[in-house]
Every structure is written in structure tokens, then in C-alpha cells.
Scaffold this motif. Structure first.
Motif, mmCIF file in Angstrom:
data_model
loop_
_atom_site.group_PDB
_atom_site.id
_atom_site.type_symbol
_atom_site.label_atom_id
_atom_site.label_comp_id
_atom_site.label_asym_id
_atom_site.label_seq_id
_atom_site.Cartn_x
_atom_site.Cartn_y
_atom_site.Cartn_z
ATOM 1 N N THR A 125 45.787 32.343 38.894
ATOM 2 C CA THR A 125 46.140 33.554 39.651
ATOM 3 C C THR A 125 46.713 34.625 38.733
ATOM 4 N N TYR B 58 43.903 36.105 36.450
ATOM 5 C CA TYR B 58 43.030 37.064 37.116
ATOM 6 C C TYR B 58 43.779 38.301 37.608
ATOM 7 N N PHE B 59 45.091 38.198 37.779
ATOM 8 C CA PHE B 59 45.898 39.383 38.030
ATOM 9 C C PHE B 59 45.871 40.302 36.809
ATOM 10 N N ASN B 60 45.951 39.712 35.622
ATOM 11 C CA ASN B 60 45.835 40.500 34.385
ATOM 12 C C ASN B 60 44.477 41.180 34.289
ATOM 13 N N ILE B 61 43.425 40.446 34.629
ATOM 14 C CA ILE B 61 42.076 41.021 34.596
ATOM 15 C C ILE B 61 41.980 42.175 35.600
ATOM 16 N N LEU B 62 42.553 42.002 36.779
ATOM 17 C CA LEU B 62 42.554 43.074 37.780
ATOM 18 C C LEU B 62 43.252 44.323 37.255
ATOM 19 N N LEU B 63 44.365 44.158 36.589
ATOM 20 C CA LEU B 63 45.059 45.318 36.009
ATOM 21 C C LEU B 63 44.196 46.014 34.955
ATOM 22 N N ILE C 204 40.945 46.043 34.875
ATOM 23 C CA ILE C 204 39.870 46.726 35.607
ATOM 24 C C ILE C 204 40.362 48.042 36.171
ATOM 25 N N LEU C 205 41.523 48.035 36.799
ATOM 26 C CA LEU C 205 42.050 49.247 37.432
ATOM 27 C C LEU C 205 42.380 50.330 36.414
ATOM 28 N N TYR D 178 34.585 46.700 36.258
ATOM 29 C CA TYR D 178 34.570 45.417 36.966
ATOM 30 C C TYR D 178 33.624 44.430 36.279
ATOM 31 N N ASN E 232 35.046 43.509 32.510
ATOM 32 C CA ASN E 232 36.282 42.738 32.446
ATOM 33 C C ASN E 232 36.205 41.410 33.186
ATOM 34 N N THR E 233 35.431 41.316 34.270
ATOM 35 C CA THR E 233 35.302 40.024 34.940
ATOM 36 C C THR E 233 34.453 39.057 34.118
#
Length: 162
Positions: free
Chosen positions: A28, A31-36, A38-39, A106, A109-110
Motif C-alpha cells: 500500500t 503504490y501510494f508513492n507511485i500515485l504521488l 503520477i500526480l 500513469y 509510473n505504473t
């Protein structure tokens, strides 16, 4: 300042998960780091030397699906057909360059995050190396080439399976 904040979040992951070997909510947090990432990349505006020319090309020269031809996809602007088709599909969805950046970010980074999570023992150290050495070029400079790298990384599992 935002880049320093991301650096601190990744460094916390290095200390907590990689060095002390905790496993509680590791996926978790990763993937929170990956989300940041991406944003930050997706909502950046005019950041990077190549992005400005990509913005101009997207706004003035990219067509929607209803107005393309064979020559447009395969013989125009010194671009490869995959990139032209990618731009055309996104321009059909939205004329905004921000939508293109979000989708591009997206994908990049994913795929890289998934690759790191699957193939590296020390995931946050690998993420830190990506952040230091490849994040800025892949997300703000070489957009076309970073998609090619993502395709290669995605296909790695098939290569390893022979």
C-alpha cells in the motif's frame, strides 16, 4: 519543495521497509508513492524542455480519429506511427494536454513501479534510484522514449518466460 517532500516519503520507505525489514502495509505504501509520482508528473505545467514543443504539437498539429488518414499516422511529422496514434486517441478523448500528461504519467509510473515491485528485493531503494536518476527525464523530457522503455519493461516477464 514538493520534490523534497516526495524524497522524504521515499526515504521513509527505505528506512522502514527496506532497512528494518517491516512488511506491514508495504505494498500500500509503495503504490501510494507511485500515485504521488503520477500526480506530480500528470499535473505539471510546462515543465521540461521537450514538453513545450509537445504541447504546441498536440494543440496545433494533432488530429482526432475522425479526421486522420493513413499518411497522417505513418508519414507525418517525423514521428513513429505508435506515437502518432497515441496522440490521436488521446486528442479524441480530450483536447487538453493535461489529459495526455496524466495518461502518459500513469502508464510510465505504473509500469516502472510494477516492475520494481516484482523484480527488486529492496523496493524502496530501487524507487529512490528511479526517482533520482530517471523520474525527471522520463516524465518531463523524453516522453516518447519513456513509453518505449515502459513497453520493454512490461514485456520483460514474457522474455523471462521464454
Amino acid at each position: 519543495m514538493i520534490y523534497f517532500f516526495i524524497l522524504c516519503i521515499i526515504l521513509f520507505g527505505v528506512l522502514y521497509y527496506d532497512i528494518t525489514n517491516h512488511k506491514y502495509k508495504e505494498k500500500t505504501y509503495f503504490y501510494f508513492n507511485i500515485l504521488l509520482l503520477i500526480l506530480i508528473s500528470g499535473f505539471s505545467y510546462r515543465l521540461g524542455s521537450d514538453v513545450i514543443s509537445y504541447m504546441e504539437e498536440y494543440e496545433t498539429e494533432t488530429k482526432t480519429i475522425s479526421s486522420i488518414s493513413f499518411d497522417y499516422i505513418f508519414n507525418s511529422y517525423d514521428r513513429q506511427c505508435g506515437w502518432q496514434l497515441f496522440l490521436t486517441l488521446i486528442k479524441t478523448i480530450s483536447p487538453s494536454f493535461t489529459v495526455l500528461k496524466i495518461i502518459h504519467s500513469y502508464i510510465i509510473n505504473t509500469v516502472i513501479g510494477g516492475f520494481i515491485y516484482k523484480y527488486f528485493k529492496y523496493k524502496f531503494i530501487a524507487l529512490l534510484c528511479y526517482y533520482f536518476f530517471l523520474y525527471i527525464p522520463f516524465n518531463f523530457e523524453v516522453l516518447r522514449e519513456s513509453l518505449a522503455v515502459s513497453c520493454f519493461l512490461y514485456a520483460t516477464k514474457y522474455f523471462l518466460e521464454k
